[in-house]
Design a protein around this motif. Structure first.
Motif, mmCIF file in Angstrom:
data_model
loop_
_atom_site.group_PDB
_atom_site.id
_atom_site.type_symbol
_atom_site.label_atom_id
_atom_site.label_comp_id
_atom_site.label_asym_id
_atom_site.label_seq_id
_atom_site.Cartn_x
_atom_site.Cartn_y
_atom_site.Cartn_z
ATOM 1 N N ASN A 49 0.851 -1.185 0.000
ATOM 2 C CA ASN A 49 0.000 0.000 0.000
ATOM 3 C C ASN A 49 0.890 1.240 0.000
ATOM 4 O OD1 ASN A 49 -2.245 1.597 0.101
ATOM 5 N ND2 ASN A 49 -2.894 0.939 2.130
ATOM 6 N N HIS A 50 1.252 1.688 -1.179
ATOM 7 C CA HIS A 50 2.158 2.832 -1.323
ATOM 8 C C HIS A 50 1.472 4.118 -0.855
ATOM 9 C CE1 HIS A 50 4.834 5.750 -3.268
ATOM 10 N NE2 HIS A 50 5.738 4.797 -3.158
ATOM 11 N N PRO A 51 2.226 5.033 -0.237
ATOM 12 C CA PRO A 51 1.633 6.275 0.273
ATOM 13 C C PRO A 51 0.905 7.109 -0.796
ATOM 14 C CG PRO A 51 3.843 6.001 1.144
ATOM 15 C CD PRO A 51 3.637 4.898 0.147
ATOM 16 N N CYS A 52 1.356 7.038 -2.038
ATOM 17 C CA CYS A 52 0.694 7.817 -3.097
ATOM 18 C C CYS A 52 -0.657 7.221 -3.486
ATOM 19 C CB CYS A 52 1.585 7.904 -4.330
ATOM 20 S SG CYS A 52 3.071 8.869 -4.053
ATOM 21 N N ILE A 53 -0.842 5.942 -3.201
ATOM 22 C CA ILE A 53 -2.089 5.272 -3.577
ATOM 23 C C ILE A 53 -3.056 5.232 -2.406
ATOM 24 C CG2 ILE A 53 -3.091 3.123 -4.448
ATOM 25 C CD1 ILE A 53 -0.349 2.633 -5.800
ATOM 26 N N HIS A 54 -2.536 4.863 -1.236
ATOM 27 C CA HIS A 54 -3.292 4.856 0.014
ATOM 28 C C HIS A 54 -4.645 4.141 -0.125
ATOM 29 C CE1 HIS A 54 -3.147 6.131 4.125
ATOM 30 N NE2 HIS A 54 -4.390 6.522 4.065
ATOM 31 N N MET A 55 -4.588 2.831 -0.326
ATOM 32 C CA MET A 55 -5.795 2.021 -0.486
ATOM 33 C C MET A 55 -6.475 1.759 0.855
ATOM 34 S SD MET A 55 -4.707 -0.904 -3.239
ATOM 35 C CE MET A 55 -2.924 -0.983 -3.012
ATOM 36 N N SER A 56 -7.767 1.557 0.794
ATOM 37 C CA SER A 56 -8.513 1.137 1.983
ATOM 38 C C SER A 56 -8.231 -0.352 2.204
ATOM 39 C CB SER A 56 -10.005 1.359 1.779
ATOM 40 O OG SER A 56 -10.491 0.486 0.775
ATOM 41 N N LYS A 57 -8.670 -0.899 3.330
ATOM 42 C CA LYS A 57 -8.480 -2.328 3.601
ATOM 43 C C LYS A 57 -9.145 -3.181 2.524
ATOM 44 C CE LYS A 57 -7.894 -2.203 8.593
ATOM 45 N NZ LYS A 57 -8.414 -2.588 9.902
ATOM 46 N N GLU A 58 -10.334 -2.777 2.109
ATOM 47 C CA GLU A 58 -11.064 -3.518 1.086
ATOM 48 C C GLU A 58 -10.322 -3.483 -0.247
ATOM 49 O OE1 GLU A 58 -12.578 -1.032 2.953
ATOM 50 O OE2 GLU A 58 -13.515 -2.410 4.372
ATOM 51 N N GLU A 59 -9.835 -2.302 -0.626
ATOM 52 C CA GLU A 59 -9.080 -2.169 -1.882
ATOM 53 C C GLU A 59 -7.790 -2.978 -1.832
ATOM 54 O OE1 GLU A 59 -10.212 2.334 -3.375
ATOM 55 O OE2 GLU A 59 -8.811 2.090 -1.693
ATOM 56 N N LEU A 60 -7.142 -2.968 -0.690
ATOM 57 C CA LEU A 60 -5.897 -3.713 -0.511
ATOM 58 C C LEU A 60 -6.141 -5.217 -0.639
ATOM 59 C CD1 LEU A 60 -2.908 -3.211 0.068
ATOM 60 C CD2 LEU A 60 -3.420 -3.391 2.489
ATOM 61 N N LEU A 61 -7.194 -5.712 -0.001
ATOM 62 C CA LEU A 61 -7.533 -7.131 -0.108
ATOM 63 C C LEU A 61 -7.893 -7.513 -1.540
ATOM 64 C CD1 LEU A 61 -9.577 -7.697 3.179
ATOM 65 C CD2 LEU A 61 -7.353 -8.672 2.592
ATOM 66 N N GLU A 62 -8.648 -6.675 -2.205
ATOM 67 C CA GLU A 62 -9.027 -6.947 -3.596
ATOM 68 C C GLU A 62 -7.805 -6.936 -4.506
ATOM 69 O OE1 GLU A 62 -11.270 -8.166 -6.622
ATOM 70 O OE2 GLU A 62 -11.991 -7.951 -4.567
#
Length: 182
Positions: A113-126
């Motif tokens: 989860n790169h700082p420029c992208i900053h995904m939510s937990k759901e986005e990260l899991l997906e």
């Protein structure tokens, strides 16, 4: 576009950023393709780029701080990859062990989860799930190509793309280029 009222003035910076990103990608990939033409390995490089970009956009990994460093590291890495292929082609066991090890790393880390992208937990899991699916497809192609006795140079470029993604994940973890999911 702002003057013609096609976009709101508030969106101007977003459009500039996206356009800048596309131009940087075109310059980077274009340079690699030009080098590959000079080195007479265009088709192998296209395979590498397809495998690498397919996995990289889902795994993330190390990112340079500026476009210049990114560009120099990209071109330098490509030249190193070109230079190590004769070794990998002659040592298929090393190649296959390397791609299996890289696959384990990608499955364990998944996505950074790169700082420029900053995904939510759901986005990260997906993203992690999609990365594993893409990895599965790529591994199938690599090993199936091996069963079909495809020339090792092509398999080497595909496998190296997977290995590079794993290396970039490890580097990003070491450098703490990651934020926790919100």
């Amino acid at each position: 576009m702002v003057c013609e009222k096609l976009i709101d003035d508030k969106m101007r910076e977003d459009y500039i950023y996206v356009l800048q990103i596309y131009i940087e990608k075109i310059i980077g990939i274009g340079s690699i393709l030009l080098i590959s033409i000079f080195l007479e390995c265009l088709f192998q490089t296209i395979l590498f780029l397809l495998f690498f970009t397919g996995l990289r956009k889902r795994t993330g990994g190390y990112h340079a701080n500026t476009f210049l460093f990114c560009y120099l590291e990209t071109v330098g890495t490509y030249i190193i990859i070109f230079c190590i292929h004769p070794i990998l082609v002659k040592n298929s066991l090393v190649l296959y062990v390397g791609v299996i090890l890289a696959s384990v790393i990608i499955c364990l880390i998944g996505t950074v989860n790169h700082p420029c992208i900053h995904m939510s937990k759901e986005e990260l899991l997906e993203s992690r799930k999609t990365a594993q699916q893409v990895l599965g497809i790529e591994l199938f192609v690599i090993f199936f190509a091996g069963l079909l006795n495809v020339e090792m140079i092509f398999i080497s470029y595909m496998a190296t793309a997977v290995m590079l993604c794993a290396i970039l994940l490890i580097i990003s973890k070491i450098l703490h280029q990651e934020v926790k999911a919100a």
